[in-house]
Design a protein around this motif. Structure first.
Motif, PDB file in Angstrom:
ATOM      1  N   GLU A 122      35.088 -20.995  55.692  1.00  0.00           N
ATOM      2  CA  GLU A 122      33.952 -20.157  55.290  1.00  0.00           C
ATOM      3  C   GLU A 122      32.827 -21.006  54.704  1.00  0.00           C
ATOM      4  O   GLU A 122      31.643 -20.761  54.976  1.00  0.00           O
ATOM      5  N   ALA A 123      33.199 -22.006  53.918  1.00  0.00           N
ATOM      6  CA  ALA A 123      32.186 -22.874  53.330  1.00  0.00           C
ATOM      7  C   ALA A 123      31.458 -23.672  54.412  1.00  0.00           C
ATOM      8  O   ALA A 123      30.225 -23.777  54.401  1.00  0.00           O
ATOM      9  N   LEU A 124      32.199 -24.238  55.355  1.00  0.00           N
ATOM     10  CA  LEU A 124      31.567 -24.999  56.424  1.00  0.00           C
ATOM     11  C   LEU A 124      30.635 -24.120  57.246  1.00  0.00           C
ATOM     12  O   LEU A 124      29.529 -24.537  57.607  1.00  0.00           O
ATOM     13  N   ALA A 125      31.076 -22.898  57.536  1.00  0.00           N
ATOM     14  CA  ALA A 125      30.219 -21.978  58.292  1.00  0.00           C
ATOM     15  C   ALA A 125      28.945 -21.665  57.524  1.00  0.00           C
ATOM     16  O   ALA A 125      27.849 -21.626  58.105  1.00  0.00           O
ATOM     17  N   SER A 126      29.061 -21.449  56.211  1.00  0.00           N
ATOM     18  CA  SER A 126      27.888 -21.117  55.404  1.00  0.00           C
ATOM     19  C   SER A 126      26.898 -22.273  55.347  1.00  0.00           C
ATOM     20  O   SER A 126      25.699 -22.071  55.134  1.00  0.00           O
ATOM     21  N   LEU A 127      27.402 -23.490  55.523  1.00  0.00           N
ATOM     22  CA  LEU A 127      26.558 -24.685  55.483  1.00  0.00           C
ATOM     23  C   LEU A 127      26.015 -25.065  56.860  1.00  0.00           C
ATOM     24  O   LEU A 127      25.298 -26.069  56.996  1.00  0.00           O
ATOM     25  N   GLY A 128      26.356 -24.291  57.879  1.00  0.00           N
ATOM     26  CA  GLY A 128      25.920 -24.602  59.232  1.00  0.00           C
ATOM     27  C   GLY A 128      26.703 -25.720  59.873  1.00  0.00           C
ATOM     28  O   GLY A 128      26.232 -26.346  60.830  1.00  0.00           O
ATOM     29  N   LEU A 129      27.931 -25.971  59.385  1.00  0.00           N
ATOM     30  CA  LEU A 129      28.728 -27.088  59.871  1.00  0.00           C
ATOM     31  C   LEU A 129      29.981 -26.636  60.613  1.00  0.00           C
ATOM     32  O   LEU A 129      30.832 -27.472  60.959  1.00  0.00           O
ATOM     33  N   GLY A 130      30.107 -25.350  60.867  1.00  0.00           N
ATOM     34  CA  GLY A 130      31.277 -24.858  61.572  1.00  0.00           C
ATOM     35  C   GLY A 130      31.413 -25.507  62.935  1.00  0.00           C
ATOM     36  O   GLY A 130      30.460 -25.547  63.711  1.00  0.00           O
ATOM     37  N   GLY A 131      32.601 -26.024  63.233  1.00  0.00           N
ATOM     38  CA  GLY A 131      32.862 -26.630  64.529  1.00  0.00           C
ATOM     39  C   GLY A 131      32.290 -28.016  64.734  1.00  0.00           C
ATOM     40  O   GLY A 131      32.403 -28.565  65.836  1.00  0.00           O
ATOM     41  N   LEU A 132      31.716 -28.624  63.704  1.00  0.00           N
ATOM     42  CA  LEU A 132      31.070 -29.927  63.867  1.00  0.00           C
ATOM     43  C   LEU A 132      31.965 -31.103  63.488  1.00  0.00           C
ATOM     44  O   LEU A 132      31.540 -32.257  63.605  1.00  0.00           O
TER      45      LEU A 132
END
Length: 237
Positions: A122-132
């Motif tokens: 959830e944190a990665l997604a909120s930071l725009g880093l999901g899947g990166l």
């Protein structure tokens, strides 16, 4: 030419801001004689890093121990605080250029953190880093866990480790001859990073230059490649 590996820490490197630290402090403060005083003391120390704390979590730990709060209470408070990660109770931010860098870099991207998996996606997604990130390792038990991970990569793989705590995030890589990038202002007299800057944004040009230098280097020299001079200068701070 082996593909280079970038290893990023999470708290204090990828996820920025005092939100999670203050959430931890508030959870710890439930065990203190004066909750407000403990949280205020943590906030003061975070605003001006000094002394022998290795990072913000160590600041909370030191102040809690001074209050007589034991290890079990600290562990339980930390677990509770992670349930708030990237919420309004523990907000995080990210370096402006990190998402773009991760999308475009020609390197394997690892996220290696001592934190649990709790709300990490959830944190990665909120930071725009999901899947990166190509691989995510939680509960990594650094520094020993990082040393073990590096030993599984095999010979000839160029590695650049990026983090804010020298002894946990970078020292095992440095000991194996790999490049390191230290971000942040917590002092460590033993630190000998290849690159050092106060912010990750300031380091990104040097990281990009290092990846490019690896790509251009002869195969026989893939064990360690130092980037050419970049906007962020190498430092032995």
């Amino acid at each position: 030419m082996p593909r280079p590996v970038l290893i990023f820490d999470f708290d204090g490197t990828v996820a920025l801001g005092d939100g999670p630290l203050l959430a931890y402090a508030r959870a710890v403060a439930a065990h203190a004689a004066s909750a407000d005083a403990l949280v205020a003391a943590v906030a003061t120390r975070l605003a001006a890093p000094s002394g022998d704390a290795i990072d913000g979590y160590d600041v909370v730990r030191q102040l809690a121990l001074a209050e007589g709060i034991g290890a079990d209470a600290l562990a339980a408070a930390y677990a509770r605080s992670r349930l708030q990660l990237s919420t309004s109770q523990a907000p995080v931010t990210v370096a402006d250029g990190l998402a773009s860098f991760l999308r475009t870099t020609d390197a394997e991207r690892l996220l290696v953190t001592n934190a649990p998996v709790t709300r990490l996606d959830e944190a990665l997604a909120s930071l725009g880093l999901g899947g990166l990130f190509d691989r995510i390792v939680t509960d990594a038990a650094k520094p020993a866990g990082l040393a073990a991970l590096l030993d599984t990569l095999g010979d000839g793989i160029p590695v650049l480790a990026v983090g804010d705590v020298w002894r946990n995030d970078l020292a095992p890589a440095h000991a194996r001859g790999h490049a390191t990038a230290l971000v942040g202002g917590y002092p460590d007299p033993t630190a000998e990073p290849t690159f050092h800057a106060d912010t990750l944004d300031a380091l990104l040009p040097a990281l990009a230059a290092w990846v490019e230098a690896v790509a251009a280097a002869p195969a026989a020299r893939t064990d360690r490649v130092d980037a050419p001079p970049a906007e962020t200068s190498p430092s032995a701070a």
